[in-house]
Motif scaffolding. Sequence first.
Motif, PDB file in Angstrom:
ATOM      1  N   VAL A  13      37.241  39.621  33.989  1.00 22.42           N
ATOM      2  CA  VAL A  13      37.460  40.597  35.116  1.00 22.42           C
ATOM      3  C   VAL A  13      37.648  39.918  36.282  1.00 22.42           C
ATOM      4  O   VAL A  13      37.017  39.296  36.906  1.00 22.42           O
ATOM      5  CB  VAL A  13      36.015  41.454  35.107  1.00 22.42           C
ATOM      6  CG1 VAL A  13      36.165  42.559  36.166  1.00 22.42           C
ATOM      7  CG2 VAL A  13      35.473  41.825  33.790  1.00 22.42           C
ATOM      8  N   ALA A  15      41.617  39.060  38.679  1.00 24.99           N
ATOM      9  CA  ALA A  15      42.781  37.747  38.517  1.00 24.99           C
ATOM     10  C   ALA A  15      42.692  37.069  39.859  1.00 24.99           C
ATOM     11  O   ALA A  15      43.842  36.588  40.379  1.00 24.99           O
ATOM     12  CB  ALA A  15      43.921  38.557  38.187  1.00 24.99           C
ATOM     13  N   ARG A  38      42.076  44.703  39.333  1.00 22.28           N
ATOM     14  CA  ARG A  38      42.104  46.117  40.124  1.00 22.28           C
ATOM     15  C   ARG A  38      43.370  46.144  41.162  1.00 22.28           C
ATOM     16  O   ARG A  38      43.789  47.324  41.276  1.00 22.28           O
ATOM     17  CB  ARG A  38      40.907  46.706  40.671  1.00 22.28           C
ATOM     18  CG  ARG A  38      40.788  45.786  41.761  1.00 22.28           C
ATOM     19  CD  ARG A  38      39.205  46.103  42.563  1.00 22.28           C
ATOM     20  NE  ARG A  38      39.078  44.999  43.570  1.00 22.28           N
ATOM     21  CZ  ARG A  38      38.767  45.202  44.761  1.00 22.28           C
ATOM     22  NH1 ARG A  38      38.080  46.326  45.028  1.00 22.28           N
ATOM     23  NH2 ARG A  38      38.417  44.230  45.544  1.00 22.28           N
ATOM     24  N   GLY A  43      45.823  36.623  42.580  1.00 24.08           N
ATOM     25  CA  GLY A  43      45.390  35.843  43.494  1.00 24.08           C
ATOM     26  C   GLY A  43      44.002  35.980  44.155  1.00 24.08           C
ATOM     27  O   GLY A  43      43.630  35.286  44.814  1.00 24.08           O
ATOM     28  N   GLN A 272      28.163  46.225  41.041  1.00 26.70           N
ATOM     29  CA  GLN A 272      29.244  47.444  40.363  1.00 26.70           C
ATOM     30  C   GLN A 272      29.699  46.887  38.818  1.00 26.70           C
ATOM     31  O   GLN A 272      29.494  47.776  37.994  1.00 26.70           O
ATOM     32  CB  GLN A 272      30.414  47.713  41.390  1.00 26.70           C
ATOM     33  CG  GLN A 272      31.142  48.696  40.924  1.00 26.70           C
ATOM     34  CD  GLN A 272      32.484  48.045  40.257  1.00 26.70           C
ATOM     35  OE1 GLN A 272      33.155  47.435  40.816  1.00 26.70           O
ATOM     36  NE2 GLN A 272      32.596  48.741  39.013  1.00 26.70           N
ATOM     37  N   GLU A 385      40.912  39.275  57.901  1.00 23.07           N
ATOM     38  CA  GLU A 385      39.952  39.492  56.553  1.00 23.07           C
ATOM     39  C   GLU A 385      38.589  39.125  56.903  1.00 23.07           C
ATOM     40  O   GLU A 385      37.964  38.185  56.950  1.00 23.07           O
ATOM     41  CB  GLU A 385      40.505  38.057  55.908  1.00 23.07           C
ATOM     42  CG  GLU A 385      42.181  38.090  55.461  1.00 23.07           C
ATOM     43  CD  GLU A 385      42.562  39.116  54.620  1.00 23.07           C
ATOM     44  OE1 GLU A 385      41.606  39.749  53.679  1.00 23.07           O
ATOM     45  OE2 GLU A 385      43.718  39.215  54.108  1.00 23.07           O
ATOM     46  N   ALA A 388      36.440  37.031  54.124  1.00 25.50           N
ATOM     47  CA  ALA A 388      37.161  35.666  53.677  1.00 25.50           C
ATOM     48  C   ALA A 388      36.643  34.612  52.691  1.00 25.50           C
ATOM     49  O   ALA A 388      37.073  34.548  51.548  1.00 25.50           O
ATOM     50  CB  ALA A 388      37.780  35.115  54.885  1.00 25.50           C
ATOM     51  N   THR A 424      36.117  28.015  48.452  1.00 24.41           N
ATOM     52  CA  THR A 424      37.261  27.396  48.407  1.00 24.41           C
ATOM     53  C   THR A 424      38.086  27.707  47.175  1.00 24.41           C
ATOM     54  O   THR A 424      37.434  28.048  45.824  1.00 24.41           O
ATOM     55  CB  THR A 424      37.459  25.901  48.567  1.00 24.41           C
ATOM     56  OG1 THR A 424      36.680  25.302  47.616  1.00 24.41           O
ATOM     57  CG2 THR A 424      37.293  25.501  49.815  1.00 24.41           C
ATOM     58  N   MET A 425      39.345  27.523  47.083  1.00 20.52           N
ATOM     59  CA  MET A 425      40.063  27.730  45.834  1.00 20.52           C
ATOM     60  C   MET A 425      39.729  26.658  44.976  1.00 20.52           C
ATOM     61  O   MET A 425      39.795  26.997  43.626  1.00 20.52           O
ATOM     62  CB  MET A 425      41.802  27.505  46.130  1.00 20.52           C
ATOM     63  CG  MET A 425      42.362  28.547  47.187  1.00 20.52           C
ATOM     64  SD  MET A 425      44.068  28.466  47.347  1.00 20.52           S
ATOM     65  CE  MET A 425      44.222  26.845  48.479  1.00 20.52           C
TER      66      MET A 425
HETATM   67  C1  LIG Z   1      42.193  34.496  55.114  1.00 17.58           C
HETATM   68  C2  LIG Z   1      41.625  33.341  54.025  1.00 17.58           C
HETATM   69  C3  LIG Z   1      42.001  32.289  54.280  1.00 17.58           C
HETATM   70  C4  LIG Z   1      41.528  31.137  53.457  1.00 17.58           C
HETATM   71  N1  LIG Z   1      41.771  29.860  53.470  1.00 17.58           N
HETATM   72  C5  LIG Z   1      41.388  29.203  52.539  1.00 17.58           C
HETATM   73  C6  LIG Z   1      42.040  27.709  52.402  1.00 17.58           C
HETATM   74  O1  LIG Z   1      42.720  27.461  53.503  1.00 17.58           O
HETATM   75  N2  LIG Z   1      41.626  26.886  51.382  1.00 17.58           N
HETATM   76  C7  LIG Z   1      41.004  27.254  50.209  1.00 17.58           C
HETATM   77  O2  LIG Z   1      40.809  26.530  49.490  1.00 17.58           O
HETATM   78  N3  LIG Z   1      40.421  28.620  50.335  1.00 17.58           N
HETATM   79  C8  LIG Z   1      40.651  29.359  51.360  1.00 17.58           C
HETATM   80  N4  LIG Z   1      40.111  30.495  51.254  1.00 17.58           N
HETATM   81  C9  LIG Z   1      39.028  31.187  50.094  1.00 17.58           C
HETATM   82  C10 LIG Z   1      39.848  31.487  48.856  1.00 17.58           C
HETATM   83  O3  LIG Z   1      40.695  32.204  48.932  1.00 17.58           O
HETATM   84  C11 LIG Z   1      38.692  31.722  47.877  1.00 17.58           C
HETATM   85  O4  LIG Z   1      37.731  30.877  47.962  1.00 17.58           O
HETATM   86  C12 LIG Z   1      39.082  31.953  46.414  1.00 17.58           C
HETATM   87  O5  LIG Z   1      40.327  32.683  46.657  1.00 17.58           O
HETATM   88  C13 LIG Z   1      38.025  32.793  45.773  1.00 17.58           C
HETATM   89  O6  LIG Z   1      38.375  33.190  44.431  1.00 17.58           O
HETATM   90  P1  LIG Z   1      37.706  33.996  43.402  1.00 17.58           P
HETATM   91  O7  LIG Z   1      38.460  34.008  42.284  1.00 17.58           O
HETATM   92  O8  LIG Z   1      36.465  33.287  43.496  1.00 17.58           O
HETATM   93  O9  LIG Z   1      37.449  35.364  43.895  1.00 17.58           O
HETATM   94  P2  LIG Z   1      38.444  36.454  44.656  1.00 17.58           P
HETATM   95  O10 LIG Z   1      39.614  35.877  45.174  1.00 17.58           O
HETATM   96  O11 LIG Z   1      37.551  37.343  45.320  1.00 17.58           O
HETATM   97  O12 LIG Z   1      38.864  37.129  43.146  1.00 17.58           O
HETATM   98  C14 LIG Z   1      38.231  38.244  42.504  1.00 17.58           C
HETATM   99  C15 LIG Z   1      39.132  39.353  42.033  1.00 17.58           C
HETATM  100  O13 LIG Z   1      38.440  40.287  41.171  1.00 17.58           O
HETATM  101  C16 LIG Z   1      39.169  41.400  41.418  1.00 17.58           C
HETATM  102  N5  LIG Z   1      38.209  42.578  41.217  1.00 17.58           N
HETATM  103  C17 LIG Z   1      36.920  42.948  41.845  1.00 17.58           C
HETATM  104  N6  LIG Z   1      36.419  44.049  41.331  1.00 17.58           N
HETATM  105  C18 LIG Z   1      37.262  44.134  40.104  1.00 17.58           C
HETATM  106  C19 LIG Z   1      37.062  45.110  39.168  1.00 17.58           C
HETATM  107  N7  LIG Z   1      35.898  46.270  39.305  1.00 17.58           N
HETATM  108  N8  LIG Z   1      37.762  45.446  38.277  1.00 17.58           N
HETATM  109  C20 LIG Z   1      38.919  44.229  38.269  1.00 17.58           C
HETATM  110  N9  LIG Z   1      39.209  43.344  39.222  1.00 17.58           N
HETATM  111  C21 LIG Z   1      38.130  43.572  40.210  1.00 17.58           C
HETATM  112  C22 LIG Z   1      39.604  41.426  42.838  1.00 17.58           C
HETATM  113  O14 LIG Z   1      40.562  42.328  43.255  1.00 17.58           O
HETATM  114  C23 LIG Z   1      39.985  40.103  43.232  1.00 17.58           C
HETATM  115  O15 LIG Z   1      41.286  39.832  42.916  1.00 17.58           O
HETATM  116  C24 LIG Z   1      40.603  31.727  52.334  1.00 17.58           C
HETATM  117  C25 LIG Z   1      40.242  33.048  52.126  1.00 17.58           C
HETATM  118  C26 LIG Z   1      40.803  34.018  53.040  1.00 17.58           C
HETATM  119  C27 LIG Z   1      40.569  35.490  52.738  1.00 17.58           C
END
Ligand SMILES: Cc1cc2nc3c(=O)[nH]c(=O)nc-3n(C[C@H](O)[C@H](O)[C@H](O)COP(=O)(O)OP(=O)(O)OC[C@H]3O[C@@H](n4cnc5c(N)ncnc54)[C@H](O)[C@@H]3O)c2cc1C
Length: 466
Positions: A13, A15, A38, A43, A272, A385, A388, A424-425
């Motif tokens: 759940v 991407a 969603r 990303g 949720q 953001e 973020a 972070t990523m």
């Molecule tokens: C402006 C900004 C700058 C940043 N700069 C950096 C940087 O320079 N370097 C770095 O390493 N990190 C950076 N980050 C942090 C980084 O983007 C995050 O730590 C990382 O992308 C988190 O990934 P994640 O997969 O854990 O979560 P998320 O990216 O939040 O992914 C969760 C996904 O789940 C989906 N989702 C939620 N609910 C549902 C549902 N009910 N059904 C289906 N899909 C759902 C969402 O739409 C989302 O696509 C930054 C973030 C932001 C916003």
Amino acid sequence: MSLAVDRYDCVVVGAGVAGLAAASALSGAGARVAVVERKPFVGGRAYSYPHPALQEVVDSQHVLVGCCTNLRHLCGASGIADLIRWYDGYVFLEPGGRRTNLALSGLPAPLHTSPSFAAAPMLSLRDKLAIGTALQSFVRGYPKDDSESVASWLRRKRQPDGAIRHFWRPVVISALNDTLDRCSMRYAGQVFHETFLRSAEGGRLGIPTLPLSDFYGRVAQHCEAQGGTLYEKQSVERLEQRGEEWAVHLQGGGELIAKTVISAVSFEHVPQVLGTELMTAVMPQGVAGFCHSPITSIHLWYEREFTTLDHAALLDTGIEWMFHKSRIRRSPAGQGSYLELTISASHAQLKESRETLLTRSLRELESFFPEARTTKLLKSGVLKEAKATFSVLPGMDRLRPAQETAVPGLVLAGDWTQTGWPSTMEGGVRSGYLAAEAVARQLGSSRSFVQPDLAAAGLMRWLARE
Ligand SMILES: Cc1cc2nc3c(=O)[nH]c(=O)nc-3n(C[C@H](O)[C@H](O)[C@H](O)COP(=O)(O)OP(=O)(O)OC[C@H]3O[C@@H](n4cnc5c(N)ncnc54)[C@H](O)[C@@H]3O)c2cc1C
């Protein structure tokens, strides 16, 4: 894609980076995987989109460092490693334009940046001695305990104001995206150990050269090429346990059946997706202890270039970083200059109007680059953001759950879970790989996906604790 009921080894759940990493690992190991997202793009928070008013594809610049071994592995496996531009040094600018280059020398780690550090005009001799002495705390490693804040540690280490303003604060706020009193020294110590001391490779700065959803879109395509299925614009409404299987209910009616489910959503969406019963079983502590920290970025398109720098940390202003995106992306000459200014931990700026923010940011930018005043600004945009990152507040570690849960077949991922990394990523990819390992165990195979940390180099081979 049609939503016929289909059976999978694992439904992921979300991407975002975490979900894509889990899906990439599992589909690469031969599992039948579906990812449900969603939004109309992949990303997660590392996303880009076509801005209707600006008529440009925009994103908030994301960077990585050399020690992000799992993110680099994901990019390598997906064939996009060459879409990251790498830099060996960092430029710090003071208003008026005085420049410090923290660059690599031929000396062995941990001394690899010491010649440029010793020559840095942004720091006084007293600042340098204080920083050099304090940095020795991180030669062997960094604290295991996350209870002390950076602000408290700096007070204990008697760091002068100049050292804080021109070194500790810019590094910590850029890496951890919150103020010194709201960041744990455990995570700041990790940044200093891994990026400044352990090896020269660990501190290299990497910047994706494609808009982020295109960049991570390639990872999604790679998952699909390995047999995975991506459902975009489909929100998971709830999860239901049916005997040994899971029914993943989608908003609007469809369902997917899976042996295992990875919830790879951000912490605020977990209640949720899981619902009250599963939430209580999986995370009785809830998510109330987690806090968001915002990032604001100002996007500026100028008629022509007024700097040849690709990026720089801007000191003594409200702006943390300038990214010269048209240069980073090697846009064709003659197409003007595209800059992004990043404001980390922009709690105060969230409440400001876009006009106020833009006016002040332009004034600040001009104090570093006087030529900006006479260069025509073609268009501008402000992205706020609010959610973020999550803050690595002192004491947060006890709230971050492991990926494997008490409920068979249900696994968590996301940068906020126990990864040993801040928001972070790299933290996202680590969580995805750890979640994939947990799923593989539940499917009866023992696979390891998490990549080893970079080896200590130079003198650090003897000095660093492994
Ligand atoms: C402006 C900004 C700058 C940043 N700069 C950096 C940087 O320079 N370097 C770095 O390493 N990190 C950076 N980050 C942090 C980084 O983007 C995050 O730590 C990382 O992308 C988190 O990934 P994640 O997969 O854990 O979560 P998320 O990216 O939040 O992914 C969760 C996904 O789940 C989906 N989702 C939620 N609910 C549902 C549902 N009910 N059904 C289906 N899909 C759902 C969402 O739409 C989302 O696509 C930054 C973030 C932001 C916003």
